[in-house]
Design a protein around this motif. Sequence first.
Motif, PDB file in Angstrom:
ATOM      1  N   VAL A 256       0.840  -1.208   0.000  1.00  0.00           N
ATOM      2  CA  VAL A 256       0.000   0.000   0.000  1.00  0.00           C
ATOM      3  C   VAL A 256       0.871   1.254   0.000  1.00  0.00           C
ATOM      4  O   VAL A 256       0.508   2.264  -0.597  1.00  0.00           O
ATOM      5  N   VAL A 277      -2.794  -1.119   5.623  1.00  0.00           N
ATOM      6  CA  VAL A 277      -3.943  -1.092   4.709  1.00  0.00           C
ATOM      7  C   VAL A 277      -5.019  -0.105   5.170  1.00  0.00           C
ATOM      8  O   VAL A 277      -5.540   0.674   4.367  1.00  0.00           O
ATOM      9  N   ALA A 281      -6.677   2.873   3.010  1.00  0.00           N
ATOM     10  CA  ALA A 281      -8.103   2.858   2.657  1.00  0.00           C
ATOM     11  C   ALA A 281      -8.759   4.165   3.097  1.00  0.00           C
ATOM     12  O   ALA A 281      -9.559   4.752   2.366  1.00  0.00           O
TER      13      ALA A 281
ATOM     14  N   LYS B 242      -6.915  -6.514   0.215  1.00  0.00           N
ATOM     15  CA  LYS B 242      -7.573  -5.992   1.415  1.00  0.00           C
ATOM     16  C   LYS B 242      -8.008  -4.547   1.179  1.00  0.00           C
ATOM     17  O   LYS B 242      -9.094  -4.126   1.566  1.00  0.00           O
ATOM     18  N   LEU B 243      -7.131  -3.792   0.528  1.00  0.00           N
ATOM     19  CA  LEU B 243      -7.445  -2.392   0.242  1.00  0.00           C
ATOM     20  C   LEU B 243      -8.671  -2.297  -0.668  1.00  0.00           C
ATOM     21  O   LEU B 243      -9.581  -1.508  -0.418  1.00  0.00           O
ATOM     22  N   PHE B 244      -8.698  -3.134  -1.709  1.00  0.00           N
ATOM     23  CA  PHE B 244      -9.809  -3.051  -2.661  1.00  0.00           C
ATOM     24  C   PHE B 244     -11.120  -3.595  -2.083  1.00  0.00           C
ATOM     25  O   PHE B 244     -12.189  -3.212  -2.549  1.00  0.00           O
ATOM     26  N   GLN B 246     -12.034  -2.724   0.817  1.00  0.00           N
ATOM     27  CA  GLN B 246     -12.549  -1.519   1.461  1.00  0.00           C
ATOM     28  C   GLN B 246     -12.940  -0.450   0.454  1.00  0.00           C
ATOM     29  O   GLN B 246     -13.772   0.408   0.749  1.00  0.00           O
ATOM     30  N   LEU B 247     -12.322  -0.494  -0.732  1.00  0.00           N
ATOM     31  CA  LEU B 247     -12.650   0.518  -1.740  1.00  0.00           C
ATOM     32  C   LEU B 247     -13.823   0.083  -2.618  1.00  0.00           C
ATOM     33  O   LEU B 247     -14.271   0.837  -3.482  1.00  0.00           O
TER      34      LEU B 247
END
Lengths: 290, 277
Positions: A256, A277, A281, B242-244, B246-247
């Motif tokens: 990230v 993360v 986010a 994991k980021l995507f 949340q996005l």
Amino acid sequence: MDPSKTPKTILEARNLGFQYEGAEARALRGVNFGVERGEFVLLAGPSGCGKTTLCRCLNGLIPHFYPGVQEGEILVDGSNVTSMPTSEVSRKVGYVFQNPENQLFALTVEKDVAFGPENLGLPRSEIRERVDWAMGITGTTELKNLAPYELSGGQQQRVALAGILAMKPSVVVMDEPTSFLDPVTAEEVMKAVDDLRLEHGITVIVVEHRLDLVSRYADRIIVMDSGKVVADGTVQDVLDGQFDQLTGLGVGVPRVSQLWAMLKRDGLVSGQTPKVVEAAAEKLGGKLST
Amino acid sequence: MILVEDVSFEYPSGRGEALSGVSVKFEPGEFVAVMGENGAGKTTLAKHLNGLLRPSSGRVLVDEEDTRRTSVARLARKVGLVFQNPDHLLFSETVRAEVAFALHNLGYAGKTIENQVEKTLGSLDLTRYADVSPFLLSGGERKRVALAAVLAWEPEYLILDEPTIGQDYLQKERLRNFIVQLNSQGKAVIIITHDVEFVAEAKPRVVLLSKGRVVGEGPADRVLSDADKVASASLVKPQIAKLFDQLSRFGFPRDVVDVHRAKQLLEDRLREVSVHV
């Protein structure tokens, strides 16, 4: 002990250098740093940069077991490691080897974990208590009657860690302690080590290429290259200020953070580099909802 | 092609089956990652591919030869296995001698051996250590020497047990390019790994093992972004996945696992946003 009288610095390297016998160049050159009690330090750098050599200095394996020429000094709790017997150093500094097979030798897991406390001459009940505790937090209790050679690499790594924790050292030095572990177990182990630090004030030094695994816990990162320290600061500051240097040296920055740096280069985002993360986010979410 | 057909295996020490009814195939030129928790049976499966272990039931065919009826020496020419721990393999006095050892055993001529050794050392960034003892090298470097020693005889199928352990990011990049190159020569590369971030970037086909069984199979982005599958094998999703997750509330797909695709998707949207502001 009155905490106000305990010196804050637990480890100190002063102009530390080392050259292995038969090697052409020095593995460590002019290394200086101090570590405070209870700090969680991440030690990173390209393979062959001197990380393992530095760890060996911290627990007296250098110069006691590896022949070579040492310069400068390393102090643990104010005493010079070089002039302390290794048995005394090992009470203060526990070392989890990169390769767990180098560490395990007893006939059963339980005996292996008990070996350290037995040699400290502790009462039986105390040994029992420590062994159960150490196997509990590393999730090795169910392996206790197996022989170390019967275990998988990941299981061996957890047993090696249990053996060190049972000694209750003030400093734990771990050389890629989770490399053989699956990600879920790796996270559990790092979390357990961090809990120990917070509860018992243990100082933790972890050698790791993968920042994503430890950036959540580490207060500080020391980066080495060719035997020298090239960066030393909070993970946040080093990610913000020396990002290109880190990636240039092959340090595995969190994905990230890497993504953020790429977007930043194109002028699409700005500000502090997220190191986990959740932070990424939140920052991106904020941008996208405007 | 290596065909694993309904293979079960139990070690003599008898702690239950290490593999239970595993069926999977590996094609020439393919890049596959076998992933799963500690003790899932990954290394046991790898040892079946070159005949080091033979199934208790079921069979393994290497280019149609049944491993139960073929010697390991014969299979080894085709299937090279690089162990997790390099110290199980290394024993020579110099890196050069280590890499030449198997070539001597396989009966190659002196000149061929010399060329092959130099080529292999060069491709793995080890030339400068040719005359050094492997035991003076760091853990990550020894691992590359062990790889070179197997790679030198150019097996058709190369199995690497945890090749990214102890490797820094640049070495991982090099490993990845190297695998692509081997694939383009028609060689299959099978890696056994926990390194979800490496798999997310390199995108091999993924075979998920858990408790001796195959619990999932498919392209890396699909498998690694599937929360249930990933959890069933004690893995975690790659950071980008994991980021995507949340996005996804902004309409982004969830099956994004690598930085470059993530950047592309975000770039467009962030540009739109900054235009509107």
